[in-house]
Design a protein around this motif. Structure first.
Motif, mmCIF file in Angstrom:
data_model
loop_
_atom_site.group_PDB
_atom_site.id
_atom_site.type_symbol
_atom_site.label_atom_id
_atom_site.label_comp_id
_atom_site.label_asym_id
_atom_site.label_seq_id
_atom_site.Cartn_x
_atom_site.Cartn_y
_atom_site.Cartn_z
ATOM 1 N N ALA A 40 43.048 -30.294 82.674
ATOM 2 C CA ALA A 40 41.692 -29.745 82.695
ATOM 3 C C ALA A 40 41.479 -28.959 83.981
ATOM 4 C CB ALA A 40 40.663 -30.864 82.581
ATOM 5 N N LYS A 41 40.646 -27.961 83.886
ATOM 6 C CA LYS A 41 40.393 -27.063 85.011
ATOM 7 C C LYS A 41 38.891 -26.882 85.161
ATOM 8 C CE LYS A 41 42.540 -22.744 86.581
ATOM 9 N NZ LYS A 41 43.358 -21.611 86.108
ATOM 10 N N ASN A 42 38.361 -27.214 86.344
ATOM 11 C CA ASN A 42 36.945 -27.013 86.633
ATOM 12 C C ASN A 42 36.720 -25.626 87.206
ATOM 13 O OD1 ASN A 42 36.121 -29.618 85.844
ATOM 14 N ND2 ASN A 42 36.792 -30.451 87.805
ATOM 15 N N LEU A 43 35.630 -24.992 86.819
ATOM 16 C CA LEU A 43 35.342 -23.621 87.252
ATOM 17 C C LEU A 43 33.897 -23.492 87.695
ATOM 18 C CD1 LEU A 43 37.026 -22.113 84.120
ATOM 19 C CD2 LEU A 43 37.868 -21.625 86.416
ATOM 20 N N ARG A 44 33.689 -22.753 88.772
ATOM 21 C CA ARG A 44 32.333 -22.400 89.179
ATOM 22 C C ARG A 44 31.887 -21.163 88.408
ATOM 23 N NH1 ARG A 44 35.204 -21.993 93.544
ATOM 24 N NH2 ARG A 44 34.458 -19.846 93.849
ATOM 25 N N ALA A 45 30.584 -20.919 88.366
ATOM 26 C CA ALA A 45 30.069 -19.711 87.720
ATOM 27 C C ALA A 45 30.685 -18.486 88.395
ATOM 28 C CB ALA A 45 28.551 -19.661 87.820
ATOM 29 N N GLY A 46 31.228 -17.578 87.609
ATOM 30 C CA GLY A 46 31.842 -16.370 88.136
ATOM 31 C C GLY A 46 33.317 -16.498 88.440
ATOM 32 N N GLU A 47 33.848 -17.721 88.405
ATOM 33 C CA GLU A 47 35.255 -17.927 88.718
ATOM 34 C C GLU A 47 36.125 -17.529 87.522
ATOM 35 O OE1 GLU A 47 37.910 -21.355 90.956
ATOM 36 O OE2 GLU A 47 35.890 -21.808 90.229
ATOM 37 N N ALA A 112 34.279 -26.088 82.408
ATOM 38 C CA ALA A 112 35.586 -26.736 82.464
ATOM 39 C C ALA A 112 36.350 -26.346 81.216
ATOM 40 C CB ALA A 112 35.446 -28.255 82.562
ATOM 41 N N VAL A 113 37.638 -26.122 81.378
ATOM 42 C CA VAL A 113 38.490 -25.779 80.240
ATOM 43 C C VAL A 113 39.705 -26.698 80.230
ATOM 44 C CG1 VAL A 113 37.783 -23.358 80.188
ATOM 45 C CG2 VAL A 113 39.769 -24.033 81.564
ATOM 46 N N LEU A 114 40.265 -26.859 79.055
ATOM 47 C CA LEU A 114 41.539 -27.545 78.907
ATOM 48 C C LEU A 114 42.626 -26.478 78.812
ATOM 49 C CD1 LEU A 114 40.682 -30.250 76.205
ATOM 50 C CD2 LEU A 114 40.790 -30.552 78.692
ATOM 51 N N LEU A 115 43.686 -26.646 79.556
ATOM 52 C CA LEU A 115 44.834 -25.765 79.490
ATOM 53 C C LEU A 115 45.991 -26.501 78.823
ATOM 54 C CD1 LEU A 115 46.664 -23.341 80.193
ATOM 55 C CD2 LEU A 115 46.964 -24.361 82.467
ATOM 56 N N VAL A 116 46.377 -26.024 77.633
ATOM 57 C CA VAL A 116 47.548 -26.565 76.943
ATOM 58 C C VAL A 116 48.732 -25.721 77.414
ATOM 59 C CG1 VAL A 116 48.586 -27.142 74.732
ATOM 60 C CG2 VAL A 116 46.094 -27.149 74.967
ATOM 61 N N ARG A 117 49.642 -26.318 78.163
ATOM 62 C CA ARG A 117 50.683 -25.559 78.848
ATOM 63 C C ARG A 117 51.621 -24.846 77.870
ATOM 64 N NH1 ARG A 117 50.499 -30.289 82.454
ATOM 65 N NH2 ARG A 117 52.152 -31.196 81.177
ATOM 66 N N LYS A 118 51.926 -23.594 78.198
ATOM 67 C CA LYS A 118 52.633 -22.684 77.296
ATOM 68 C C LYS A 118 54.012 -23.193 76.867
ATOM 69 C CE LYS A 118 54.559 -18.003 77.114
ATOM 70 N NZ LYS A 118 54.683 -16.703 77.821
ATOM 71 N N ALA A 119 54.892 -23.464 77.821
ATOM 72 C CA ALA A 119 56.268 -23.818 77.469
ATOM 73 C C ALA A 119 56.316 -25.068 76.610
ATOM 74 C CB ALA A 119 57.099 -24.011 78.746
ATOM 75 N N GLU A 120 55.556 -26.079 77.005
ATOM 76 C CA GLU A 120 55.546 -27.340 76.262
ATOM 77 C C GLU A 120 54.931 -27.159 74.877
ATOM 78 O OE1 GLU A 120 54.622 -26.865 79.325
ATOM 79 O OE2 GLU A 120 55.052 -28.571 80.649
ATOM 80 N N PHE A 121 53.876 -26.311 74.779
ATOM 81 C CA PHE A 121 53.234 -26.104 73.481
ATOM 82 C C PHE A 121 54.163 -25.346 72.527
ATOM 83 C CE2 PHE A 121 50.440 -23.746 70.535
ATOM 84 C CZ PHE A 121 49.814 -24.827 69.928
ATOM 85 N N LEU A 122 54.863 -24.332 73.041
ATOM 86 C CA LEU A 122 55.800 -23.593 72.186
ATOM 87 C C LEU A 122 56.926 -24.500 71.705
ATOM 88 C CD1 LEU A 122 56.067 -20.156 74.044
ATOM 89 C CD2 LEU A 122 54.907 -20.643 71.883
ATOM 90 N N ALA A 123 57.391 -25.394 72.587
ATOM 91 C CA ALA A 123 58.429 -26.344 72.172
ATOM 92 C C ALA A 123 57.900 -27.277 71.091
ATOM 93 C CB ALA A 123 58.913 -27.150 73.381
ATOM 94 N N LEU A 124 56.652 -27.722 71.241
ATOM 95 C CA LEU A 124 56.040 -28.600 70.244
ATOM 96 C C LEU A 124 55.818 -27.839 68.939
ATOM 97 C CD1 LEU A 124 54.810 -31.378 69.630
ATOM 98 C CD2 LEU A 124 52.640 -30.542 70.581
ATOM 99 N N LEU A 125 55.475 -26.568 69.045
ATOM 100 C CA LEU A 125 55.240 -25.741 67.865
ATOM 101 C C LEU A 125 56.518 -25.621 67.030
ATOM 102 C CD1 LEU A 125 52.883 -24.075 66.657
ATOM 103 C CD2 LEU A 125 53.784 -22.099 67.875
ATOM 104 N N ARG A 126 57.649 -25.533 67.700
ATOM 105 C CA ARG A 126 58.924 -25.435 66.971
ATOM 106 C C ARG A 126 59.242 -26.728 66.233
ATOM 107 N NH1 ARG A 126 60.212 -22.961 72.090
ATOM 108 N NH2 ARG A 126 60.376 -20.688 71.843
#
Length: 251
Positions: A40-47, A112-126
């Motif tokens: 998870a990633k916290n963000l301020r307004a404008g960030e 706040a956003v959730l980041l699903v990491r690219k490399a791991e997600f592509l591996a899971l997708l396969r």
């Protein structure tokens, strides 16, 4: 200060993913595997979440707040593509991009956003091809957003765009009773989302208010008669017909 990462409980991540179109219908076991590669990633307004052309780190799901995906031309004029809100995903189209993100994304408020990491997600997708259907479903939704944006910017005036924006958030566009809609963005962000500027948006709101179609109090817009607004700006949408005076004419 850079955006900060946090580690919400896996159960909270799974509950958020389950409400996201991309992962809807996925079994709990699969959602838990996705949650395990998510931060998870916290963000301020404008960030910024990312800039146009920046490396792709994964796909995102809005946890809270609002994320504006936009582009800026060389003269500094901004065009908002879409504002994503809780449980909506974005940046799926960048998963296989070799050139980075095609647009910018930034928080319009504390978010706040959730980041699903690219490399791991592509591996899971396969290994889990059923996830591909979710990605296609989400991408189809994003294509529809772009088609609607193109339609708005080329075929509709600002008044029609604003009316449609309000009706999309009205629980019952056929209602003849007043309906309140809370504006989730600042006037500047909403204006950019509608492809205009704050001054034009203010004049447009004033015109609709003068027509007795809506009233404004702070960040709340009251549609005085959604039925009339729908008949004026969405004439092709079938509504229950009743006897009575004719429709208001379009100004």
């Amino acid at each position: 200060m850079a955006a900060t990462f946090c580690e919400p409980k896996q159960g909270a991540i799974v509950r958020t993913l389950r409400r996201c179109l991309l992962f809807s219908g996925s079994p709990t076991a699969l959602l838990e595997r996705v949650a395990a590669i998510t931060v998870a990633k916290n963000l301020r307004a404008g960030e910024y979440v990312f800039h146009e052309g920046s490396p792709v780190h994964g796909i995102y799901v809005v946890l809270r707040g609002a994320i504006k995906v936009h582009r800026v031309n060389p003269l500094g004029r901004e065009q908002v593509i879409h504002v994503f809100r809780p449980f909506e995903s974005f940046a799926e189209e960048s998963l296989v991009s070799l050139g980075g993100h095609p647009a910018c994304a930034s928080a319009t408020e504390t978010s706040a956003v959730l980041l699903v990491r690219k490399a791991e997600f592509l591996a899971l997708l396969r290994r889990q091809p059923e996830l591909a259907l979710g990605v296609l479903r989400s991408l189809n939704h994003h294509v529809q957003i772009l088609v609607n944006l193109l339609d708005d910017l080329t075929l509709k005036d600002v008044k029609t765009r604003l009316a449609n924006w309000l009706l999309e958030r009205c629980p019952d566009p056929a209602s003849r009773e007043p309906v309140c809609i809370r504006l989730p963005s600042t006037k500047r962000v909403l204006a950019a989302e509608l492809g205009t500027v704050s001054e034009t948006l203010s004049r447009t709101v004033a015109k609709l208010r003068d027509q007795k179609l809506l009233s404004v109090q702070g960040d709340t817009v009251t549609l005085l008669c959604p039925h009339r607004l729908t008949r004026l700006f969405r004439p092709a949408v079938p509504l229950e017909t009743e006897g009575g005076p004719g429709l208001w004419s379009h100004p």
